[in-house]
Write a protein that holds these residues in place. Sequence first.
Motif, PDB file in Angstrom:
ATOM      1  N   GLN A   1       0.861  -1.171   0.000  1.00 16.85           N
ATOM      2  CA  GLN A   1       0.000   0.000   0.000  1.00 16.85           C
ATOM      3  C   GLN A   1       0.903   1.228   0.000  1.00 16.85           C
ATOM      4  O   GLN A   1       1.864   1.305   0.758  1.00 16.85           O
ATOM      5  CB  GLN A   1      -0.904  -0.019   1.229  1.00 16.85           C
ATOM      6  N   VAL A   2       0.606   2.178  -0.860  1.00 13.62           N
ATOM      7  CA  VAL A   2       1.425   3.378  -1.019  1.00 13.62           C
ATOM      8  C   VAL A   2       0.575   4.588  -0.662  1.00 13.62           C
ATOM      9  O   VAL A   2      -0.467   4.823  -1.268  1.00 13.62           O
ATOM     10  CB  VAL A   2       1.940   3.514  -2.470  1.00 13.62           C
ATOM     11  N   GLU A   3       1.027   5.326   0.339  1.00 15.38           N
ATOM     12  CA  GLU A   3       0.345   6.563   0.734  1.00 15.38           C
ATOM     13  C   GLU A   3       1.303   7.716   0.472  1.00 15.38           C
ATOM     14  O   GLU A   3       2.392   7.755   1.030  1.00 15.38           O
ATOM     15  CB  GLU A   3      -0.057   6.510   2.203  1.00 15.38           C
ATOM     16  N   GLN A   4       0.892   8.640  -0.386  1.00 11.33           N
ATOM     17  CA  GLN A   4       1.729   9.770  -0.748  1.00 11.33           C
ATOM     18  C   GLN A   4       1.137  11.043  -0.156  1.00 11.33           C
ATOM     19  O   GLN A   4      -0.045  11.322  -0.317  1.00 11.33           O
ATOM     20  CB  GLN A   4       1.813   9.882  -2.274  1.00 11.33           C
ATOM     21  N   THR A   5       1.981  11.798   0.542  1.00  6.29           N
ATOM     22  CA  THR A   5       1.568  13.071   1.131  1.00  6.29           C
ATOM     23  C   THR A   5       2.569  14.139   0.695  1.00  6.29           C
ATOM     24  O   THR A   5       3.531  13.847  -0.011  1.00  6.29           O
ATOM     25  CB  THR A   5       1.550  12.996   2.672  1.00  6.29           C
ATOM     26  N   ASP A   6       2.346  15.346   1.165  1.00  4.86           N
ATOM     27  CA  ASP A   6       3.283  16.432   0.867  1.00  4.86           C
ATOM     28  C   ASP A   6       4.633  16.201   1.531  1.00  4.86           C
ATOM     29  O   ASP A   6       5.635  16.765   1.118  1.00  4.86           O
ATOM     30  CB  ASP A   6       2.722  17.773   1.353  1.00  4.86           C
ATOM     31  N   HIS A   7       4.656  15.390   2.587  1.00  6.70           N
ATOM     32  CA  HIS A   7       5.877  15.193   3.363  1.00  6.70           C
ATOM     33  C   HIS A   7       6.663  13.960   2.954  1.00  6.70           C
ATOM     34  O   HIS A   7       7.800  13.790   3.373  1.00  6.70           O
ATOM     35  CB  HIS A   7       5.549  15.117   4.849  1.00  6.70           C
ATOM     36  N   GLY A   8       6.069  13.056   2.174  1.00  9.98           N
ATOM     37  CA  GLY A   8       6.800  11.872   1.747  1.00  9.98           C
ATOM     38  C   GLY A   8       5.886  10.728   1.343  1.00  9.98           C
ATOM     39  O   GLY A   8       4.692  10.916   1.105  1.00  9.98           O
ATOM     40  N   ILE A   9       6.483   9.567   1.288  1.00  7.20           N
ATOM     41  CA  ILE A   9       5.783   8.366   0.838  1.00  7.20           C
ATOM     42  C   ILE A   9       5.870   7.303   1.927  1.00  7.20           C
ATOM     43  O   ILE A   9       6.948   7.053   2.472  1.00  7.20           O
ATOM     44  CB  ILE A   9       6.418   7.833  -0.464  1.00  7.20           C
ATOM     45  N   PHE A  10       4.742   6.675   2.236  1.00  7.69           N
ATOM     46  CA  PHE A  10       4.680   5.631   3.257  1.00  7.69           C
ATOM     47  C   PHE A  10       4.254   4.326   2.598  1.00  7.69           C
ATOM     48  O   PHE A  10       3.197   4.249   1.975  1.00  7.69           O
ATOM     49  CB  PHE A  10       3.682   6.029   4.349  1.00  7.69           C
ATOM     50  N   LEU A  11       5.124   3.311   2.687  1.00  2.97           N
ATOM     51  CA  LEU A  11       4.826   1.987   2.152  1.00  2.97           C
ATOM     52  C   LEU A  11       4.497   1.066   3.313  1.00  2.97           C
ATOM     53  O   LEU A  11       5.255   0.986   4.278  1.00  2.97           O
ATOM     54  CB  LEU A  11       6.033   1.422   1.389  1.00  2.97           C
ATOM     55  N   HIS A  12       3.381   0.363   3.217  1.00  8.90           N
ATOM     56  CA  HIS A  12       3.007  -0.564   4.285  1.00  8.90           C
ATOM     57  C   HIS A  12       2.149  -1.676   3.705  1.00  8.90           C
ATOM     58  O   HIS A  12       1.778  -1.664   2.527  1.00  8.90           O
ATOM     59  CB  HIS A  12       2.285   0.159   5.421  1.00  8.90           C
ATOM     60  N   GLN A  13       1.841  -2.660   4.536  1.00  9.36           N
ATOM     61  CA  GLN A  13       1.025  -3.791   4.118  1.00  9.36           C
ATOM     62  C   GLN A  13      -0.037  -4.091   5.181  1.00  9.36           C
ATOM     63  O   GLN A  13      -0.271  -5.240   5.537  1.00  9.36           O
ATOM     64  CB  GLN A  13       1.903  -5.026   3.891  1.00  9.36           C
ATOM     65  N   ALA A  14      -0.701  -3.057   5.681  1.00 14.19           N
ATOM     66  CA  ALA A  14      -1.689  -3.227   6.746  1.00 14.19           C
ATOM     67  C   ALA A  14      -2.822  -4.165   6.330  1.00 14.19           C
ATOM     68  O   ALA A  14      -3.267  -4.996   7.131  1.00 14.19           O
ATOM     69  CB  ALA A  14      -2.248  -1.866   7.165  1.00 14.19           C
ATOM     70  N   LYS A  15      -3.282  -4.069   5.100  1.00 11.03           N
ATOM     71  CA  LYS A  15      -4.345  -4.958   4.639  1.00 11.03           C
ATOM     72  C   LYS A  15      -3.875  -6.403   4.630  1.00 11.03           C
ATOM     73  O   LYS A  15      -4.580  -7.311   5.042  1.00 11.03           O
ATOM     74  CB  LYS A  15      -4.825  -4.548   3.243  1.00 11.03           C
ATOM     75  N   TYR A  16      -2.640  -6.616   4.177  1.00  9.94           N
ATOM     76  CA  TYR A  16      -2.086  -7.969   4.150  1.00  9.94           C
ATOM     77  C   TYR A  16      -1.899  -8.522   5.560  1.00  9.94           C
ATOM     78  O   TYR A  16      -2.124  -9.712   5.800  1.00  9.94           O
ATOM     79  CB  TYR A  16      -0.769  -7.974   3.374  1.00  9.94           C
ATOM     80  N   VAL A  17      -1.512  -7.667   6.509  1.00 14.04           N
ATOM     81  CA  VAL A  17      -1.396  -8.098   7.908  1.00 14.04           C
ATOM     82  C   VAL A  17      -2.751  -8.593   8.400  1.00 14.04           C
ATOM     83  O   VAL A  17      -2.849  -9.666   9.014  1.00 14.04           O
ATOM     84  CB  VAL A  17      -0.872  -6.956   8.808  1.00 14.04           C
ATOM     85  N   ASN A  18      -3.803  -7.833   8.119  1.00 17.80           N
ATOM     86  CA  ASN A  18      -5.145  -8.261   8.538  1.00 17.80           C
ATOM     87  C   ASN A  18      -5.548  -9.569   7.855  1.00 17.80           C
ATOM     88  O   ASN A  18      -6.187 -10.428   8.486  1.00 17.80           O
ATOM     89  CB  ASN A  18      -6.171  -7.169   8.255  1.00 17.80           C
ATOM     90  N   ASP A  19      -5.181  -9.734   6.601  1.00 16.82           N
ATOM     91  CA  ASP A  19      -5.468 -10.987   5.902  1.00 16.82           C
ATOM     92  C   ASP A  19      -4.752 -12.167   6.565  1.00 16.82           C
ATOM     93  O   ASP A  19      -5.319 -13.252   6.713  1.00 16.82           O
ATOM     94  CB  ASP A  19      -5.052 -10.896   4.428  1.00 16.82           C
ATOM     95  N   ILE A  20      -3.493 -11.964   6.973  1.00 15.20           N
ATOM     96  CA  ILE A  20      -2.740 -13.024   7.655  1.00 15.20           C
ATOM     97  C   ILE A  20      -3.403 -13.378   8.978  1.00 15.20           C
ATOM     98  O   ILE A  20      -3.566 -14.557   9.313  1.00 15.20           O
ATOM     99  CB  ILE A  20      -1.274 -12.589   7.887  1.00 15.20           C
ATOM    100  N   LEU A  21      -3.780 -12.349   9.737  1.00 17.29           N
ATOM    101  CA  LEU A  21      -4.413 -12.585  11.037  1.00 17.29           C
ATOM    102  C   LEU A  21      -5.696 -13.392  10.885  1.00 17.29           C
ATOM    103  O   LEU A  21      -5.965 -14.307  11.667  1.00 17.29           O
ATOM    104  CB  LEU A  21      -4.687 -11.253  11.741  1.00 17.29           C
ATOM    105  N   GLU A  22      -6.480 -13.064   9.877  1.00 18.62           N
ATOM    106  CA  GLU A  22      -7.721 -13.799   9.639  1.00 18.62           C
ATOM    107  C   GLU A  22      -7.452 -15.202   9.106  1.00 18.62           C
ATOM    108  O   GLU A  22      -8.075 -16.168   9.541  1.00 18.62           O
ATOM    109  CB  GLU A  22      -8.614 -13.023   8.671  1.00 18.62           C
ATOM    110  N   ARG A  23      -6.510 -15.320   8.184  1.00 19.31           N
ATOM    111  CA  ARG A  23      -6.216 -16.625   7.575  1.00 19.31           C
ATOM    112  C   ARG A  23      -5.785 -17.659   8.604  1.00 19.31           C
ATOM    113  O   ARG A  23      -6.160 -18.830   8.528  1.00 19.31           O
ATOM    114  CB  ARG A  23      -5.126 -16.466   6.520  1.00 19.31           C
ATOM    115  N   PHE A  24      -5.000 -17.233   9.590  1.00 22.50           N
ATOM    116  CA  PHE A  24      -4.488 -18.163  10.591  1.00 22.50           C
ATOM    117  C   PHE A  24      -5.226 -18.047  11.926  1.00 22.50           C
ATOM    118  O   PHE A  24      -4.734 -18.493  12.961  1.00 22.50           O
ATOM    119  CB  PHE A  24      -2.988 -17.973  10.757  1.00 22.50           C
ATOM    120  N   CYS A  25      -6.433 -17.454  11.887  1.00 19.45           N
ATOM    121  CA  CYS A  25      -7.334 -17.363  13.056  1.00 19.45           C
ATOM    122  C   CYS A  25      -6.634 -16.780  14.282  1.00 19.45           C
ATOM    123  O   CYS A  25      -6.698 -17.339  15.378  1.00 19.45           O
ATOM    124  CB  CYS A  25      -7.913 -18.739  13.376  1.00 19.45           C
ATOM    125  N   MET A  26      -5.964 -15.640  14.107  1.00 18.56           N
ATOM    126  CA  MET A  26      -5.205 -15.025  15.198  1.00 18.56           C
ATOM    127  C   MET A  26      -5.751 -13.638  15.562  1.00 18.56           C
ATOM    128  O   MET A  26      -5.092 -12.903  16.291  1.00 18.56           O
ATOM    129  CB  MET A  26      -3.731 -14.901  14.801  1.00 18.56           C
TER     130      MET A  26
END
Length: 196
Positions: free
Chosen positions: A14-39
């Motif tokens: 996931q790429v979030e672009q603002t006036d101050h910079g760029i933030f790369l993360h995988q928050a959606k994928y983290v939630n998918d992992i948590l759900e996939r492995f029932c955690m």
Amino acid sequence: MSNLGLLHYFLGLQVEQTDHGIFLHQAKYVNDILERFCMTQERPDSTPLAVNHGISLDCEGEPVDPTYYQAIIGSLMYLTASRPDIMFATCLCARYQVNPNTVHLTAAKRIISYLLHSPNLGIWYSNNEKFDLVAYSDSDYAAYVLEDPIPDQPEEEDVEGMAYWEKYCANLVQVSCLMLETMIPELQKDFEHHGA
């Protein structure tokens, strides 16, 4: 070719672009992992690995399904693209994919429960003109002892006092930096062009 606007997703990042910079993360994928492995309802851990974890090839425990264990490790390995904080723990657990047992599975699940503690962490690239990429290396991995010596280790080659695996890791970091050097200007051009 059509203009689709600012980049929001790139190969699962996931790429979030603002006036101050760029933030790369995988928050959606983290939630998918948590759900996939029932955690999702587990207690979050504040670290990805216990201090005196005692994980080794010889640790005793009941055998677990290797396919399930490999699915966890594969998911975590993909997540390390934006989460260097779980790299060591994930790679440690990845060493035991052939014959995993309950000790190894518990360690892998601890990494997932750590993700509950910090699901939105990622990599921030500041938009400042001065951009320094700084990396740190714990040369003995917090006193972790490998069971087997590193294969193909040169006997006489010494790269400014660095161990062989440090040279290998340094090469990986160099390749990653080169990739970032080509990717960041493109993202900045895209960002400036669309003026978000």
